[in-house]
Design an enzyme around this catalytic site. Sequence first.
Site, PDB file in Angstrom:
ATOM      1  N   GLY A 171      34.311  38.741  45.439  1.00  0.00           N
ATOM      2  CA  GLY A 171      34.899  39.989  45.912  1.00  0.00           C
ATOM      3  C   GLY A 171      36.343  39.870  46.365  1.00  0.00           C
ATOM      4  O   GLY A 171      36.959  40.861  46.748  1.00  0.00           O
ATOM      5  N   HIS A 172      36.922  38.671  46.341  1.00  0.00           N
ATOM      6  CA  HIS A 172      38.284  38.461  46.870  1.00  0.00           C
ATOM      7  C   HIS A 172      39.069  37.586  45.919  1.00  0.00           C
ATOM      8  O   HIS A 172      39.301  36.404  46.227  1.00  0.00           O
ATOM      9  CB  HIS A 172      38.209  37.806  48.239  1.00  0.00           C
ATOM     10  CG  HIS A 172      39.447  37.950  49.048  1.00  0.00           C
ATOM     11  ND1 HIS A 172      40.469  37.039  49.023  1.00  0.00           N
ATOM     12  CD2 HIS A 172      39.826  38.899  49.922  1.00  0.00           C
ATOM     13  CE1 HIS A 172      41.414  37.408  49.867  1.00  0.00           C
ATOM     14  NE2 HIS A 172      41.044  38.535  50.426  1.00  0.00           N
ATOM     15  N   PHE A 173      39.590  37.963  44.924  1.00  0.00           N
ATOM     16  CA  PHE A 173      39.473  39.250  44.244  1.00  0.00           C
ATOM     17  C   PHE A 173      38.933  38.978  42.861  1.00  0.00           C
ATOM     18  O   PHE A 173      39.319  37.978  42.260  1.00  0.00           O
ATOM     19  CB  PHE A 173      40.840  39.918  44.156  1.00  0.00           C
ATOM     20  CG  PHE A 173      41.465  40.175  45.492  1.00  0.00           C
ATOM     21  CD1 PHE A 173      41.100  41.283  46.241  1.00  0.00           C
ATOM     22  CD2 PHE A 173      42.400  39.292  46.021  1.00  0.00           C
ATOM     23  CE1 PHE A 173      41.689  41.532  47.479  1.00  0.00           C
ATOM     24  CE2 PHE A 173      42.980  39.534  47.255  1.00  0.00           C
ATOM     25  CZ  PHE A 173      42.623  40.651  47.992  1.00  0.00           C
TER      26      PHE A 173
END
Length: 144
Positions: A46-48
Site C-alpha cells: 500500500g506504500h505505494f
Amino acid sequence: MDIHEILKYLPHRYPLILVDRVVSLELGKRIHAYKNVSINEPYFSGHFPHHPVMPGVLIVEALAQAAALLTIRSENMEKDAGQVYYFVGIDGVRFKKPVIAGDQLVLKVEITRQLKGIWKYSACAEVDGQLVTEAQLMCTARAI
C-alpha cells in the site's frame, strides 16, 4: 550480532522487527546496524503500489530499535525482567531521500546523553553512503 541474538534482546516480532544485523557495537557509545529492505515487506502493498517506498516512520522505528539494542546491551537489561524499553520522543527528523525495495539501510545511533532514566541519541540512516534520514531520539525503560 545476528538476528537470533537480536531477538534475544528486542521484544519486537514480525512484521515490526526492523534490525537485521548489528555490525558494530561500542557499549555506552554507539551502534551500527543493518535493515535489509525487501520487496516482501508488508507495507509495500500500500506504500505505494508500483513505486515501493519505505514509510519514514518505519525508518525512525528502525533507528529506535537500534538505540534500544545499544542501551539494553550497555545497561545489561534483561528481557522479560518486568520492564520495557519505550521510544518517548523525537526531534529534528529529516527525510533526505526515499528508501526503496532492495536498499540496505545502515543505521547509526550514538548516545548523546543519559539522565534520570532518559537516554538521548543522535541517529541517522544511510543507503549506499548517502544520508536518507536523521533525527534526535529519546527513550526510557519503564516497569510493566
